[in-house]
Structures are given as structure tokens and as C-alpha cells.
Scaffold this active site. Structure first.
Site, PDB file in Angstrom:
ATOM      1  N   LYS A 166       0.803  -1.227   0.000  1.00  0.00           N
ATOM      2  CA  LYS A 166       0.000   0.000   0.000  1.00  0.00           C
ATOM      3  C   LYS A 166       0.835   1.276   0.000  1.00  0.00           C
ATOM      4  O   LYS A 166       0.355   2.347  -0.383  1.00  0.00           O
ATOM      5  CB  LYS A 166      -0.935  -0.006   1.215  1.00  0.00           C
ATOM      6  CG  LYS A 166      -2.095  -0.977   1.116  1.00  0.00           C
ATOM      7  CD  LYS A 166      -3.175  -0.467   0.179  1.00  0.00           C
ATOM      8  CE  LYS A 166      -4.445  -1.296   0.293  1.00  0.00           C
ATOM      9  NZ  LYS A 166      -5.531  -0.750  -0.533  1.00  0.00           N
ATOM     10  N   SER A 204       0.956  -9.955  -0.324  1.00  0.00           N
ATOM     11  CA  SER A 204       0.678  -8.519  -0.281  1.00  0.00           C
ATOM     12  C   SER A 204       0.994  -7.828   1.039  1.00  0.00           C
ATOM     13  O   SER A 204       1.099  -6.603   1.072  1.00  0.00           O
ATOM     14  CB  SER A 204      -0.798  -8.271  -0.624  1.00  0.00           C
ATOM     15  OG  SER A 204      -1.641  -8.915   0.319  1.00  0.00           O
TER      16      SER A 204
END
Length: 505
Positions: free
Chosen positions: A51, A305
Site C-alpha cells: 500500500k 501482499s
């Protein structure tokens, strides 16, 4: 559309703070699947999540006036950390609205970077609504976690790195999907340069907003969202991201909690790193897709992720991983209540290991045992086990997929209810886990009907799970449904559940 995003991705300013992460060979899982499996290690970013890329790229596009106003975002944690670090590097005031169910490790990390944290609501959507209120009241600039072209472009740099790091044939790239920012950025770049590569989204079964939108051919809002994989717990796919996904994503695979836990263990076995549930989702989808399609000797990429997980949640992961890998079967068997019966039961299991055995005397004729049995991965060995047991034992039940058995019965004591207990109905509840949540649940349940059974266990998951028995006369059964709707917690009646009937009724 693709030209616009390709230019943005190539010009994205992510490497001021983010780093190019490795594309690692997962040797053990590759050997097991007979395919070459590569893990894109976004868990190695400075904030332990991809992110950071999108957040910083969006911040880099703001004007000086916008930066002076300060920024705000709603986030379950990973976008929050990316934005907090970006704001700290740029000297910009940041306010992050997070759901109260966000793991402490993420909340504490955001605060440590100097951002103001506001905890509001139980889901991303409730946090988002409050963040919009702050935009109106304070004049903050909202930095969306996924539905923004500059954020999408920042995440798209992952696709750019993958194609640079692996020049040979790639059959498919598996990407976790929450709001769709990550898969949109990867898909638009990969499909522009290498349209032969499949881009496959992977969602948790209880938060599959992209799958639902693709089936409806329009964005839909899920009525409820499970948040075990909190990093992808989003009720509606983004507008910009859906436009990209419907054109560039080949298909979507959904996975359950047990499959996610098994893949989390796979990543640990191959890398000695611990990912968060959302970080293991892509590998879970990859494994499921390989089994469904019968793929062999292909190169497959899964995006790891993020690694922001509360340590206490690993207890739940560990318990469910063997079930997710189908290495354990949960069996209920009725055996005669006499000496030698347990030995006969063990003999029927052959050379298989017993992982758990629970028994309580109930009557002088029969005993019902609850057993965990180690098996080889796949349904074939489980079927073979059941068939072998049925040759020696009259009544055998497979409870491996029974949530009551996995979440409650295996931990409960007390055995069967007395014959005098009548009018018992059983419900299973889920409610957001936080301090005081159990007491709030009990207060809502009230004292209208006598509670005949109660089991609650805090195992580190984001939702508390309760099994409740209540004595409700037949003529009041219709009132129960209305009462439970008012409580507004997710629930399901389990009075006829086989595990309950065998061990507790």
C-alpha cells in the site's frame, strides 16, 4: 484507458520510499504442485505492505495548498500505514480513520509514524463514512485506499517489476482483491505488454465484492463482510477499479478461511516469514486454480501482499491450517460402551495418526467419540478413511466441514443435556471482537429465555463466535427470529446440526 494508466505507472513516484521487492521461488510448494510458483514479496516493504506505493504516488501529485490542508483516509490498516509514512516523509498532517476491529499491530504502527488515528465503526465502509465527514468539516484532502487513478498507478508498478524480473513465460498472476486497486494496476500494465498472461483475482468467500459485481455486470454492495482477511474486507468494488477489472481481469477465484490458513503455513514453510491472512489469499487461489484446471509445469505468480498480523491470531491460523490443507479429518463415531471398543476404533484407523480424541460417558450402551485423524492431502484419503471405518463401525460421521464441530464442539465440556431439558433451540452467532464485546452480546441477549448452553472462545480472529442454546416454547419460536434480527449480529440456527445432535443434545 490503458494508455493513460501506462504513462502514470511509468512515471509513478514510488521509489522515494518503496523498494523493488524480490520475486522469490517457492520451492516446496512448487514441488508439491508440480508448477513453478513465484511469490512477489510485498510483505518486505518498509510498512510490510504494497500500500505504500499507491499512497506515496498519490501524495506526490498533490499541490502545496492541498498538502497544507492535511490528508485523511479510511483504512483497515495497510493503506493507513502507507499514508502515514508518506505524510511523515513529506511533512504533511495525516488523519487515519480505522475500523475498531483493525489489528492492534496496524493501529500502533500508524500512531508510531505520527498520524492521528480515529477508531470508528466495525467495517471499512463505516470508517469511510466518518472520513468523509472530516473532509467536509476540516477541509482535509481524502486519499482513497484503492479507487483513485494515481493510487492504482502506484500499485501498478508491481506489475512492471514482475515483467522485468521474470522475462520467461508466465501462465498467470494471482492477485488478492479488496477494493481492486492492486489488481487494477497490475492488470492494466500486464495486459498492455503481455496479453497472454492471465490475471486472476482472488477473494475471500465472505468478502467477494468483485465476483458479485462481475456476475451482476454492475457494482453491488455486499450485505455483510467477513473480516478474517481484514486487508481485503471491502463490501463494494471501486468505480474506477471495476471499470478496469471487467476489461482486463480474466477471472476471479474465491477461497475460504481454512484455505487461507493453509496457504499462510505454506508461505512460512517456504520463506520462514509470517504473512497476514490477506497476504496469503493469492497463494490460496493459485493452489485452488491449479487443482481445478489440472495445471502442470507452468510458471505462476502469487502476490504476497502484506505481513501485518496480530500474533495472537496465529493460534487460529495454526488450528485451521491442517484442515485447509485437508491433512486432518474430523470424525464422529458411535462405538459400544464396553472395554476394548476404543482399541477396535484405533485399529480401524490403520497406521493413521490420531491428532485429537474426545469422549464422555453418556449411557451404558453406546459412546460417541470425537476424533481428529491425520490424512494425506486431498479428498481421496478422507473418503478411504471413512470407508475403512464403516467396515468396522456402524455409525460414522464426517465433520471436517462442520463449523460447529471445528469452532465449538471440540473445545466444549459437559456432554449431553439431561433428558429433562426441553424446548431447546441452538444458534451460532458472530460479532466484532473487541474489549467488552461479549458483555454487550449478553446484554442484548437479555434474560427473556433460559440459556441452556453457552460456548465462547476468543482465538485471535476479528470476530467473536458464540454457540448458544435457549429454551424457547414452541408457541414463542416465531418471536425468536424477530428478536435476533433486532440484535443485528450475524446468526444461524444450528438445532439440527449433526455435531450438536451427536455430542451435546
Amino acid at each position: 484507458m490503458p494508455h493513460q494508466y501506462i504513462k502514470k505507472i511509468l512515471q509513478a513516484r514510488v521509489y522515494d520510499v518503496a523498494k523493488e521487492t524480490p520475486l522469490d521461488d517457492a520451492r516446496a510448494i512448487s514441488k508439491r504442485l508440480n508448477n513453478r510458483v513465484l511469490l512477489k514479496r510485498e510483505d518486505l516493504q518498509p510498512v510490510f505492505s504494497f500500500k505504500l506505493r499507491g499512497a506515496y504516488n498519490k501524495m506526490a501529485q498533490l499541490s502545496e495548498e492541498e498538502k497544507s490542508n492535511g490528508v485523511v483516509a479510511a483504512s483497515a490498516g495497510n493503506h493507513a500505514q502507507g499514508l502515514a509514512m508518506s505524510a511523515a516523509v513529506m511533512g504533511v498532517k495525516a488523519t487515519i480513520v480505522m475500523p475498531r476491529t483493525t489489528p492492534d499491530i496496524k493501529v500502533n504502527s500508524v500512531r508510531a509514524m505520527g498520524a492521528q488515528v480515529v477508531l470508528r465503526g466495525d467495517t471499512f465502509d463505516e470508517a469511510f463514512a466518518h472520513s468523509q465527514k472530516l473532509v467536509d468539516e476540516k477541509g482535509y484532502v481524502y486519499i482513497h485506499p484503492f479507487d483513485d487513478p494515481d493510487v492504482i498507478a502506484g500499485q501498478g508498478t508491481i506489475g512492471m517489476e514482475i515483467l522485468r524480473q521474470e522475462a520467461g513465460p508466465i501462465h498467470a498472476i494471482f492477485v488478492p482483491v479488496g477494493g481492486g486497486g492492486l489488481i487494477s494496476g497490475i492488470a492494466v500494465y500486464v495486459k498492455y505488454l503481455r496479453p497472454d498472461i492471465k490475471v486472476i483475482g482472488v477473494e475471500s468467500e465472505d468478502s467477494a465484492c468483485l465476483k458479485a459485481a462481475l456476475e451482476a455486470n454492475e457494482r453491488v454492495i455486499l450485505p455483510q463482510v467477513g473480516i478474517f482477511a481484514d486487508g481485503i474486507a471491502v463490501a463494494q468494488i471501486g468505480k474506477n477499479t471495476f471499470d478496469i477489472c471487467r476489461n482486463y481481469v480474466d477471472e476471479v477465484v474465491t477461497v475460504n478461511t481454512d484455505e487461507i490458513c493453509a496457504s499462510l503455513k505454506d508461505i512460512f514453510d517456504d520463506t520462514r516469514s509470517i504473512t497476514e491472512p490477506a497476504g496469503a489469499v493469492a497463494l490460496a487461489g493459485l493452489k485452488k486454480y491449479v487443482a481445478q484446471e489440472g495445471l502442470e509445469e507452468k510458471t505462476l505468480v502469487a502476490i504476497d501482499s502484506g505481513a501485518n498480523v496480530n500474533f495472537d491470531r496465529l493460534r487460529h491460523v495454526s488450528e485451521r491450517a491442517e484442515l485447509g490443507e485437508q491433512r486432518e479429518a474430523i470424525i464422529a463415531a458411535k462405538i459400544p460402551e464396553r472395554p476394548g471398543s476404543f482399541k477396535k476404533f484405533c485399529k480401524a484407523l490403520g497406521q493413521r495418526m490420531i491428532t485429537e480424541f474426545n469422549y464422555r460417558y453418556s449411557d451404558e450402551n453406546d459412546a460417541v467419540v470425537f476424533a481428529g485423524v491425520q490424512i494425506r492431502p486431498g479428498n481421496e484419503d478422507r473418503e478411504e478413511l471413512l470407508n475403512e471405518l464403516k467396515e468396522h463401525i456402524e455409525e460414522v460421521e464426517d465433520l471436517s466441514d462442520n463449523e460447529i464441530a471445528k469452532l465449538h464442539v471440540r473445545y466444549m465440556v459437559g456432554g449431553h443435556a439431561p433428558a429433562s431439558l426441553d424446548n431447546e433451540v441452538v444458534y451460532r452467532f458472530e460479532f466484532p471482537e473487541r474489549p467488552g464485546a461479549l458483555m454487550k452480546f449478553l446484554n442484548k441477549l437479555g434474560g427473556r429465555w433460559n440459556i441452556s448452553m453457552f460456548h465462547y472462545r476468543n482465538h485471535g480472529a476479528a470476530y467473536g463466535r458464540v454457540l448458544v442454546g435457549m429454551q424457547v416454547p414452541e408457541n414463542e419460536r416465531s418471536q425468536v427470529a424477530r428478536f435476533l434480527e433486532d440484535i443485528s449480529y450475524q446468526y444461524r440456527e444450528e438445532t439440527d446440526n449433526k455435531a450438536f445432535q451427536l455430542f451435546l443434545n
